[in-house]
Structure formats: C-alpha cells, structure tokens
Scaffold this motif. Structure first.
Motif, mmCIF file in Angstrom:
data_model
loop_
_atom_site.group_PDB
_atom_site.id
_atom_site.type_symbol
_atom_site.label_atom_id
_atom_site.label_comp_id
_atom_site.label_asym_id
_atom_site.label_seq_id
_atom_site.Cartn_x
_atom_site.Cartn_y
_atom_site.Cartn_z
ATOM 1 N N ASP A 138 51.648 38.957 41.558
ATOM 2 C CA ASP A 138 51.474 39.593 43.195
ATOM 3 C C ASP A 138 50.178 40.258 43.077
ATOM 4 N N SER A 139 49.350 39.841 44.446
ATOM 5 C CA SER A 139 48.128 40.240 44.412
ATOM 6 C C SER A 139 48.061 41.795 44.298
ATOM 7 N N GLY A 140 49.176 42.518 44.782
ATOM 8 C CA GLY A 140 49.037 44.033 44.528
ATOM 9 C C GLY A 140 49.363 44.522 43.261
ATOM 10 N N ASN A 141 49.921 43.876 42.367
ATOM 11 C CA ASN A 141 50.144 44.110 41.038
ATOM 12 C C ASN A 141 48.960 44.329 40.052
ATOM 13 N N GLY A 142 47.947 45.508 40.410
ATOM 14 C CA GLY A 142 46.966 45.632 39.595
ATOM 15 C C GLY A 142 47.094 45.741 38.128
ATOM 16 N N PRO A 143 48.013 46.476 37.665
ATOM 17 C CA PRO A 143 48.102 46.603 36.313
ATOM 18 C C PRO A 143 48.408 45.127 35.334
ATOM 19 N N MET A 144 49.189 44.290 35.982
ATOM 20 C CA MET A 144 49.440 42.865 35.352
ATOM 21 C C MET A 144 48.253 42.076 35.640
ATOM 22 N N LEU A 145 47.582 42.311 36.589
ATOM 23 C CA LEU A 145 46.523 41.480 36.844
ATOM 24 C C LEU A 145 45.412 41.623 35.994
ATOM 25 N N ALA A 146 45.243 43.330 35.633
ATOM 26 C CA ALA A 146 44.282 43.542 34.469
ATOM 27 C C ALA A 146 44.561 43.062 33.308
ATOM 28 N N ILE A 147 45.872 42.945 32.977
ATOM 29 C CA ILE A 147 46.298 42.626 31.771
ATOM 30 C C ILE A 147 45.870 41.114 31.593
ATOM 31 N N ASN A 148 46.161 40.263 32.568
ATOM 32 C CA ASN A 148 46.028 38.628 32.432
ATOM 33 C C ASN A 148 44.322 38.593 32.310
ATOM 34 N N LYS A 149 43.487 39.447 33.245
ATOM 35 C CA LYS A 149 42.215 39.146 33.215
ATOM 36 C C LYS A 149 41.703 39.330 31.483
ATOM 37 N N TRP A 150 42.117 40.522 30.951
ATOM 38 C CA TRP A 150 41.859 40.796 29.646
ATOM 39 C C TRP A 150 42.282 39.640 28.585
ATOM 40 N N PHE A 151 43.369 38.964 29.012
ATOM 41 C CA PHE A 151 43.511 37.909 28.063
ATOM 42 C C PHE A 151 42.734 36.590 28.420
ATOM 43 N N GLY A 152 41.999 36.585 29.555
ATOM 44 C CA GLY A 152 41.007 35.516 29.847
ATOM 45 C C GLY A 152 41.768 34.441 31.098
ATOM 46 N N TYR A 153 42.511 34.706 31.747
ATOM 47 C CA TYR A 153 43.337 34.234 32.663
ATOM 48 C C TYR A 153 42.169 34.079 33.813
ATOM 49 N N ASP A 154 42.126 33.013 34.384
ATOM 50 C CA ASP A 154 41.258 32.847 35.756
ATOM 51 C C ASP A 154 42.418 32.411 37.019
ATOM 52 N N ILE A 155 42.306 33.125 38.021
ATOM 53 C CA ILE A 155 42.828 32.737 39.317
ATOM 54 C C ILE A 155 42.725 31.320 39.596
ATOM 55 N N CYS A 156 43.681 30.542 39.712
ATOM 56 C CA CYS A 156 43.536 29.132 40.193
ATOM 57 C C CYS A 156 44.053 28.709 41.669
#
Length: 309
Positions: free
Chosen positions: A280-298
C-alpha cells in the motif's frame, strides 16, 4: 467478432490457461498459473460467492474478472470486481461487458459497494470513472533482481531468536495462522477484516499451489512465532512475497527484515531470479524495508469504489 462473457470452467484446461495468459500479460508482476486459478475458484469460501469470468472473442480469451464478496469484512455488503483485459485486445468492449456482468452478480448476492483495482494509467482510470467509480487508495508493485542484485548479508539471530521455515509448521500450522491473522488485520485497507476461520485459511492460503512452505521464513522469539515472510513461487524462476509482518508485541526489533532476508536468500539459492511484492502506498515502514532490500517500484494500482444501485 462478438465478445461474450462466461464463467471459467475449472475442468477445462484451456479456460484456465487463457485466463492465466491474460493475467500474466496484464499483471506481469504477479504470479498466476492455471493450477492456482482453479484452486482459487474451487477452494474459496462459499460465502465469498466467488466467480472468475472470461471475456472471449472468436474462441480467444481476451479479458478476465475475479468477483465476489469480502465475506471476512466486519461490514457486510463489501464486494470486489477486478477486471483485466489483454493489453493487445483493448477497445473491443470486453472490459465494459465484464464490469456489467460483475456488478449484476454483486448486486444479486447482496453487495452494496464494489471495489476494483485499476492499473494507474490515464485510459484505465478514465474507464473506471466513466462507470461511476471514485478513486480511493493506491498500492505499488515492486521488483527485485535476484540474479544480479546484492542482498544484505545473512546475520546470526540474537539470543532467544531463531529462524524457521513454513515447512516446520507442517504438523500444526495454527500458530502460523494466528500470526498471519494478526498482521493481516493491521494491513492498510478500505475494508476492515476479521480473520478467524482456520479451516478456510488452510484451504485458501496454506494449501495454495503457489505457496512455498520451504521459502517462507518465520522468526520465533522464545519459541513463539513473532514475524514472518510468506512466499509464493510459480514453479519456475519467479518468487513473490505475499505478506511480511510482525506481531504487535514484537515490532520495532527488525524481525520483519530478518524474516524477509532469510526468505530472499532461500529463494535465490533455489534458483529464483526475480522477486516481486506489493505495498500500500501509505505503508511507509514496509516500503522503507523493501527499498533497503533494493526493490524498485515497477507499477502502481489505484483502488476505485462505487456504491451499487
């Protein structure tokens, strides 16, 4: 040629193959197989009044819809209608016919509201808005290159913490269910849920043909399941994280990262080359975790809602 809409026939292989082919083209960042679609159709709880629709033109499947009731919602009457058309077969009326058929079904089974995910593109959003749908929340699809990317190194869990796999719960999945239910109830959503049906969860989640018990990682704290990262695979090189979460009592300790990193390393060792997830675009904590792993929004989807007649 005339476009017709009908139900997917679970005993006809070509129906499931056609449905999967359209979904794989429309949503290449999600995992679908003919077997998983048939499982969804035949194992979803009866109270969901779930249907899978096919739009067909000249014998070719060109559009799909998954429709039903959010029967676990704390508020009755919440329906969903997710429609996707093959990107090279748009403009033939398949989408409009699928939406009309879906809304007729939802109204007939008592839905008062219809929610629909729409890929965030001008044509798709205009299609939804012409039919009376209003934009609500949004969510992102994310991709990680497991073959060429660099994962954070595995670390030794601290004292009292251990890593297990979903397979370790084969004899008694109920503790895993309790953790999944708690974290799912906290997920950002337009609809409130209560996950209490263990037998339904076994059918729809634990025994799902895409669910990988071996690649699912669970963190135990003093023997209690505290965090997890649930994995799916398509039997090939594609891997997806369908849920990563931590029990409320254990948040803020980096356990979700620990679980997800373990699962990602397992996936890469098993030969997976692409990892997908969604937030979810409002789920900041999980988005931060995935960015830390190197995920990119596709890609991004927007959830639309319409009150039914």
């Amino acid at each position: 040629m005339t476009v017709i809409v009908r139900d997917l026939r679970p005993d006809v292989r070509s129906d499931a193959e056609g449905f999967a082919r359209v979904r794989q083209r429309a949503l290449p960042f999600m995992l679908f197989t003919p077997e998983s679609l048939v499982h969804d159709l035949t194992r979803t709880h009866p109270d969901a009044r779930f249907r899978q629709l096919i739009a067909e033109e000249g014998g070719e499947v060109i559009g799909t819809a998954q429709i039903g009731l959010a029967h676990e919602s704390t508020e009755p009457g919440q329906g969903f209608a997710n429609v996707y058309v093959h990107p090279e077969r748009t403009g033939r009326g398949a989408g409009a016919l699928l939406v009309r058929t879906a809304e007729e079904h939802l109204s007939a089974v008592g839905a008062t509201t219809s929610y629909a995910w729409v890929l965030d593109a001008p044509a798709n959003r205009a299609f939804a808005e012409r039919r009376g749908y209003t934009a609500s929340r949004s969510a992102h699809f994310l991709r990680l290159d497991l073959a060429q990317g660099t994962l954070p190194p595995l670390r030794t869990p601290p004292p009292g913490v251990e890593l297990r796999t979903g397979a370790d719960f084969a004899d008694d999945p109920r503790p895993f269910f309790a953790l999944d239910a708690e974290t799912m109830s906290d997920e950002p959503s337009d609809i409130g849920y209560e996950f209490s049906d263990y037998e339904a969860w076994l059918e729809e989640t634990w025994r799902h043909p895409l669910f990988s018990h071996e690649l699912t990682s669970v963190v135990l704290v003093d023997g209690r399941p505290a965090a997890f990262s649930a994995a799916r695979t398509d039997g090939g090189a594609r891997y997806g994280t369908v849920m990563t979460g931590t029990a409320r009592a254990f948040r803020g300790r980096g356990l979700a990262k620990l679980a997800k990193n373990d699962s990602l390393h397992r996936a890469r060792a098993a030969g997976c080359t692409e990892a997908f997830t969604g937030n979810d675009s409002g789920n900041g904590p999980m988005l931060a975790i995935n960015k830390w792993f190197g995920y990119d929004i596709c890609a991004t989807e927007v959830r639309y809602v319409r009150e039914l007649g």
